[in-house]
Design a protein around this motif. Structure first.
Motif, PDB file in Angstrom:
ATOM      1  N   ALA A  65       0.834  -1.203   0.000  1.00  0.00           N
ATOM      2  CA  ALA A  65       0.000   0.000   0.000  1.00  0.00           C
ATOM      3  C   ALA A  65       0.868   1.253   0.000  1.00  0.00           C
ATOM      4  O   ALA A  65       0.608   2.214  -0.739  1.00  0.00           O
ATOM      5  CB  ALA A  65      -0.920  -0.008   1.215  1.00  0.00           C
ATOM      6  N   ALA A  66       1.924   1.242   0.838  1.00  0.00           N
ATOM      7  CA  ALA A  66       2.835   2.386   0.875  1.00  0.00           C
ATOM      8  C   ALA A  66       3.539   2.577  -0.453  1.00  0.00           C
ATOM      9  O   ALA A  66       3.721   3.705  -0.935  1.00  0.00           O
ATOM     10  CB  ALA A  66       3.855   2.202   1.999  1.00  0.00           C
ATOM     11  N   SER A  67       3.927   1.479  -1.080  1.00  0.00           N
ATOM     12  CA  SER A  67       4.583   1.556  -2.387  1.00  0.00           C
ATOM     13  C   SER A  67       3.625   2.081  -3.443  1.00  0.00           C
ATOM     14  O   SER A  67       4.020   2.834  -4.337  1.00  0.00           O
ATOM     15  CB  SER A  67       5.110   0.180  -2.790  1.00  0.00           C
ATOM     16  OG  SER A  67       6.076  -0.290  -1.873  1.00  0.00           O
ATOM     17  N   GLY A  68       2.352   1.701  -3.345  1.00  0.00           N
ATOM     18  CA  GLY A  68       1.352   2.211  -4.267  1.00  0.00           C
ATOM     19  C   GLY A  68       1.164   3.709  -4.132  1.00  0.00           C
ATOM     20  O   GLY A  68       0.984   4.418  -5.127  1.00  0.00           O
ATOM     21  N   VAL A  69       1.205   4.197  -2.894  1.00  0.00           N
ATOM     22  CA  VAL A  69       1.130   5.643  -2.660  1.00  0.00           C
ATOM     23  C   VAL A  69       2.272   6.340  -3.394  1.00  0.00           C
ATOM     24  O   VAL A  69       2.076   7.329  -4.112  1.00  0.00           O
ATOM     25  CB  VAL A  69       1.193   5.957  -1.149  1.00  0.00           C
ATOM     26  CG1 VAL A  69       1.427   7.447  -0.921  1.00  0.00           C
ATOM     27  CG2 VAL A  69      -0.087   5.520  -0.463  1.00  0.00           C
ATOM     28  N   VAL A  70       3.492   5.831  -3.200  1.00  0.00           N
ATOM     29  CA  VAL A  70       4.664   6.462  -3.808  1.00  0.00           C
ATOM     30  C   VAL A  70       4.581   6.394  -5.332  1.00  0.00           C
ATOM     31  O   VAL A  70       4.866   7.381  -6.018  1.00  0.00           O
ATOM     32  CB  VAL A  70       5.959   5.802  -3.300  1.00  0.00           C
ATOM     33  CG1 VAL A  70       7.171   6.333  -4.053  1.00  0.00           C
ATOM     34  CG2 VAL A  70       6.123   6.050  -1.803  1.00  0.00           C
ATOM     35  N   ALA A  71       4.176   5.256  -5.874  1.00  0.00           N
ATOM     36  CA  ALA A  71       4.054   5.133  -7.329  1.00  0.00           C
ATOM     37  C   ALA A  71       3.081   6.159  -7.892  1.00  0.00           C
ATOM     38  O   ALA A  71       3.362   6.816  -8.904  1.00  0.00           O
ATOM     39  CB  ALA A  71       3.609   3.715  -7.694  1.00  0.00           C
ATOM     40  N   GLY A  72       1.938   6.309  -7.241  1.00  0.00           N
ATOM     41  CA  GLY A  72       0.961   7.287  -7.707  1.00  0.00           C
ATOM     42  C   GLY A  72       1.456   8.713  -7.578  1.00  0.00           C
ATOM     43  O   GLY A  72       1.226   9.557  -8.453  1.00  0.00           O
ATOM     44  N   LEU A  73       2.158   9.005  -6.486  1.00  0.00           N
ATOM     45  CA  LEU A  73       2.694  10.355  -6.283  1.00  0.00           C
ATOM     46  C   LEU A  73       3.757  10.688  -7.319  1.00  0.00           C
ATOM     47  O   LEU A  73       3.785  11.797  -7.862  1.00  0.00           O
ATOM     48  CB  LEU A  73       3.274  10.468  -4.874  1.00  0.00           C
ATOM     49  CG  LEU A  73       2.263  10.537  -3.734  1.00  0.00           C
ATOM     50  CD1 LEU A  73       2.950  10.344  -2.379  1.00  0.00           C
ATOM     51  CD2 LEU A  73       1.494  11.860  -3.756  1.00  0.00           C
ATOM     52  N   VAL A  74       4.635   9.736  -7.570  1.00  0.00           N
ATOM     53  CA  VAL A  74       5.682   9.974  -8.565  1.00  0.00           C
ATOM     54  C   VAL A  74       5.068  10.217  -9.941  1.00  0.00           C
ATOM     55  O   VAL A  74       5.442  11.156 -10.656  1.00  0.00           O
ATOM     56  CB  VAL A  74       6.659   8.785  -8.619  1.00  0.00           C
ATOM     57  CG1 VAL A  74       7.620   8.927  -9.802  1.00  0.00           C
ATOM     58  CG2 VAL A  74       7.443   8.682  -7.319  1.00  0.00           C
TER      59      VAL A  74
END
Length: 406
Positions: free
Chosen positions: A267-276
């Motif tokens: 979930a945290a990685s998904g947040v970062v992917a979307g933000l990037v």
């Protein structure tokens, strides 16, 4: 219209907070015996890069005396910003905002060398990479002349009537950092212990989630800081909610079917992917296309983070799989769906070609310089910790402190 001074200062504080958030995010992902070392790479970058930016870094991408038109300005045109402080102190707000970008970009690279990089060689790399790559390249995108016109080669590049769309740094922040991370991962090689999925389990998942939350919070300053009017600011803010939220969904769905479980780190990685992915695109997409972008970035990055196992490069904390991959996705996605100019929203392929060239150019430039610097530093002073220290844990060996379990 330019953003107001107070707004820039507030958003600069938000972006500054992102680097400690990154330290938490990275610190939770590594082993307990190297968490201090990992977090110190981010805090070390804060100390060094802030100082270098003020001394000469800002000048290298500003509208000072150009050494190479559109590529490099004179680093010493206003050393330590003495003239600006005396004659135009309000402009220092923009300098402060830019400084926070320089720091977080450099700190991002450290995730590729977790558990094995020595602190002072990292500091040498961080200072040289920021000087040779980030300081000039940020001017390629955002450099302005005295009349507020873009002067950098990326900012003025375009096919047909299009121009490069990169609102907050998909190229010079995420693609640049991701390419440098790949270079350092190749230079340092695999960890003695921890490269496999079984060995690389994070030691503190709550710390990872805290870091991801801080990053998302700070990202509103990252993306919306340069907004010059209410309409642009509101659109950017909503898109900075939409894409990472969808990124969580995209990542977790793929993770569930690929690995059998939806994880908190996923979930945290998904947040970062979307933000990037939304970083370059936040001002030029409708909310619907931002949601689609987040879903795509989360799903693709869930696959991309496993490429290191297939190809054998130890990108410890998935800087390549998240920042390089999602950075490319965000930049190229605009070529298809940017409001009024994308292939499917404006019927013209020019925007896609315009997005592609600088993305590839920045990736190649950053990779080559980072690889050369990494090799040089490793040959001169040794970049990697001793094998016995790496196995035992580098916190105590390099910093004399770490978790106390008794």
């Amino acid at each position: 219209m330019e953003p107001g001074t107070i707004w820039l200062l507030i958003t600069a504080a938000l972006v500054l907070f992102m680097t400690p958030g990154l330290a938490f995010f990275y610190g939770g992902l590594v082993k307990a015996k190297s968490v201090v070392s990992m977090m110190m790479l981010s805090f070390g970058a804060m100390g060094l890069v802030f100082v270098l930016w003020i001394l000469y870094g800002f000048n290298m991408g500003s509208n000072g005396d150009d050494l190479i038109d559109g590529v490099l300005a004179n680093p010493f045109s206003d050393f330590a910003l003495s003239d600006m402080a005396a004659n135009d102190p309000a402009s220092l707000a923009g300098v402060a905002f830019g400084a926070t970008f320089a720091v977080i970009t450099t700190a991002l690279i450290s995730g590729a060398v977790a558990d094995r990089a020595r602190f002072f060689p990292w500091m040498l790399f961080a200072g040289l990479w920021a000087t040779l790559v980030y300081f000039p390249s940020q001017g390629w995108v955002w450099g302005l002349d005295a009349d507020g016109n873009l002067t950098g080669w990326i900012g003025t590049f375009g096919f047909g009537e299009t121009e490069v769309l990169d609102w907050a740094g998909g190229t010079v922040v995420h693609i640049s950092a991701g390419a440098a991370a790949l270079a350092l991962a190749l230079v340092l090689g695999q960890r003695r212990i921890g490269f496999t999925k079984e060995e690389s389990a994070p030691h503190n998942v709550p710390l990872v989630l805290i870091g991801a939350a801080i990053l998302w919070f700070g990202w509103f300053g990252f993306n919306a800081g340069a907004a010059g009017d209410d309409a642009t600011g509101a659109l950017i803010f909503l898109n900075t909610i939409a894409a990472p939220a969808a990124g969580i969904i995209g990542f977790l769905v793929i993770e569930h079917f690929k690995d059998g479980k939806a994880t908190a780190v996923g979930a945290a990685s998904g947040v970062v992917a979307g933000l990037v992915a939304i970083t370059p695109a936040c001002a030029n997409l409708t909310p619907w296309w931002s949601i689609v972008l987040g879903l795509v970035a989360g799903a693709v990055c869930c696959f991309a983070i496993d490429l290191k196992f297939k190809f054998g490069f130890d990108d410890s904390l998935d800087v390549v799989g998240l920042h390089l991959v999602a950075g490319f996705i965000g930049c190229l996605y605009l070529g298809f769906f940017a409001t009024d100019t994308g292939l499917f929203t404006g019927g013209n392929i020019d925007q896609l070609l315009t997005q592609l060239v600088p993305a590839v150019a920045v990736a190649v430039y950053s990779f080559v310089i980072a690889y050369a610097l990494g090799k040089l530093i490793d040959a001169m002073v040794g970049f990697r910790a001793k094998e016995e220290d790496e196995i035992a844990g580098i916190d105590l060996a390099l910093h004399g402190e770490g978790y106390k379990f008794d």
